[in-house]
Design a protein around this motif. Sequence first.
Motif, short mmCIF file in Angstrom:
data_model
loop_
_atom_site.label_atom_id
_atom_site.label_comp_id
_atom_site.label_asym_id
_atom_site.label_seq_id
_atom_site.Cartn_x
_atom_site.Cartn_y
_atom_site.Cartn_z
N VAL A 184 -8.08 -1.87 -4.58
CA VAL A 184 -6.92 -1.59 -3.73
C VAL A 184 -7.17 -2.08 -2.30
O VAL A 184 -6.30 -2.72 -1.70
N VAL A 185 -8.35 -1.84 -1.77
CA VAL A 185 -8.67 -2.28 -0.41
C VAL A 185 -8.61 -3.81 -0.33
O VAL A 185 -8.04 -4.36 0.62
N THR A 186 -9.16 -4.49 -1.31
CA THR A 186 -9.12 -5.95 -1.33
C THR A 186 -7.68 -6.46 -1.31
O THR A 186 -7.34 -7.37 -0.56
N ARG A 187 -6.83 -5.85 -2.12
CA ARG A 187 -5.42 -6.26 -2.18
C ARG A 187 -4.70 -5.98 -0.86
O ARG A 187 -3.91 -6.78 -0.41
N LYS A 191 -6.06 -5.74 2.14
CA LYS A 191 -6.56 -6.67 3.15
C LYS A 191 -5.93 -8.05 2.99
O LYS A 191 -5.59 -8.70 3.98
N ARG A 192 -5.76 -8.48 1.77
CA ARG A 192 -5.15 -9.79 1.52
C ARG A 192 -3.71 -9.82 2.05
O ARG A 192 -3.31 -10.75 2.73
N VAL A 193 -2.95 -8.77 1.74
CA VAL A 193 -1.55 -8.70 2.17
C VAL A 193 -1.46 -8.58 3.70
O VAL A 193 -0.55 -9.12 4.32
N LEU A 194 -2.41 -7.87 4.30
CA LEU A 194 -2.42 -7.68 5.74
C LEU A 194 -3.10 -8.82 6.50
O LEU A 194 -3.23 -8.76 7.72
N LEU A 195 -3.56 -9.83 5.76
CA LEU A 195 -4.25 -11.00 6.34
C LEU A 195 -5.49 -10.60 7.13
O LEU A 195 -5.79 -11.14 8.18
N MET A 196 -6.23 -9.63 6.58
CA MET A 196 -7.47 -9.16 7.20
C MET A 196 -8.66 -9.88 6.59
O MET A 196 -8.63 -10.27 5.42
N GLY A 197 -9.71 -10.03 7.37
CA GLY A 197 -10.94 -10.61 6.86
C GLY A 197 -11.71 -9.60 6.04
O GLY A 197 -11.52 -8.39 6.18
N ASP A 198 -12.59 -10.09 5.17
CA ASP A 198 -13.40 -9.21 4.33
C ASP A 198 -14.27 -8.26 5.16
O ASP A 198 -14.56 -7.15 4.73
N ASP A 199 -14.68 -8.72 6.34
CA ASP A 199 -15.57 -7.91 7.17
C ASP A 199 -14.83 -6.91 8.05
O ASP A 199 -15.44 -6.07 8.71
N GLU A 200 -13.49 -6.95 8.05
CA GLU A 200 -12.71 -6.02 8.85
C GLU A 200 -12.57 -4.68 8.12
O GLU A 200 -12.43 -4.64 6.91
N GLU A 201 -12.59 -3.61 8.88
CA GLU A 201 -12.50 -2.26 8.33
C GLU A 201 -11.03 -1.88 8.12
O GLU A 201 -10.20 -2.08 9.01
N LEU A 228 4.96 -4.15 0.64
CA LEU A 228 4.49 -3.06 -0.19
C LEU A 228 4.94 -3.24 -1.63
O LEU A 228 4.17 -2.98 -2.56
N ALA A 229 6.15 -3.73 -1.83
CA ALA A 229 6.65 -4.00 -3.18
C ALA A 229 5.83 -5.13 -3.82
O ALA A 229 5.49 -5.06 -5.00
N GLU A 230 5.49 -6.13 -3.04
CA GLU A 230 4.64 -7.23 -3.53
C GLU A 230 3.26 -6.70 -3.93
O GLU A 230 2.72 -7.06 -4.98
N LEU A 231 2.73 -5.85 -3.11
CA LEU A 231 1.42 -5.24 -3.38
C LEU A 231 1.48 -4.41 -4.66
O LEU A 231 0.59 -4.46 -5.50
N ALA A 248 7.82 3.07 -7.70
CA ALA A 248 7.96 2.70 -6.28
C ALA A 248 7.89 3.92 -5.37
O ALA A 248 7.39 3.82 -4.24
N THR A 249 8.35 5.07 -5.84
CA THR A 249 8.32 6.26 -4.99
C THR A 249 6.90 6.73 -4.70
O THR A 249 6.67 7.38 -3.69
N VAL A 250 5.96 6.36 -5.57
CA VAL A 250 4.56 6.75 -5.36
C VAL A 250 4.06 6.20 -4.03
O VAL A 250 3.34 6.88 -3.30
N LEU A 251 4.45 4.99 -3.70
CA LEU A 251 3.97 4.37 -2.47
C LEU A 251 4.51 5.07 -1.23
O LEU A 251 3.90 4.99 -0.17
N PHE A 252 5.61 5.75 -1.35
CA PHE A 252 6.16 6.50 -0.22
C PHE A 252 5.66 7.94 -0.23
O PHE A 252 5.50 8.54 0.83
N ASN A 253 5.39 8.48 -1.41
CA ASN A 253 4.87 9.85 -1.52
C ASN A 253 3.36 9.92 -1.35
O ASN A 253 2.81 10.98 -1.08
N LYS A 254 2.68 8.82 -1.57
CA LYS A 254 1.23 8.70 -1.39
C LYS A 254 1.01 7.56 -0.39
O LYS A 254 0.59 6.46 -0.75
#
Length: 106
Positions: free
Chosen positions: A27-30, A32-42, A59-62, A76-82
């Motif tokens: 989940v973190v890898t996905r 980071k990819r969507v947020l255009l973050m580097g692997d070394d970014e927290e 979020l729908a793409e993710l 889809a509601t899970v992403l808003f409830n969690k």
Amino acid sequence: MPEPLSVGLRLRELPKAELRDVLEALVVTRFKRVLLMGDDEELALDASYFDLGLTSLRLAELRRGLEDALGIEIDATVLFNKPTVEELVGHLGAKLSGSGDHIREA
């Protein structure tokens, strides 16, 4: 020749603690990819998706990507409830393990 097991089926066979670690990494890898973050970014696991800069379209793409990777449907509601990575990982772990219990970090 038998088909290889889907990632979701292989994950279901893991002990809960290991399942949580593997899911969190995926989940973190996905995210980071969507947020255009580097692997070394927290990535803050307890921050709201929207505070991290995700739009509902991203979020729908993710969600679709996680569904494909895990072989499960994510409402889809899970992403808003969690609304945090931590909560989503717990929800997905419970869904994959077949328990109603939220998988928590040990």
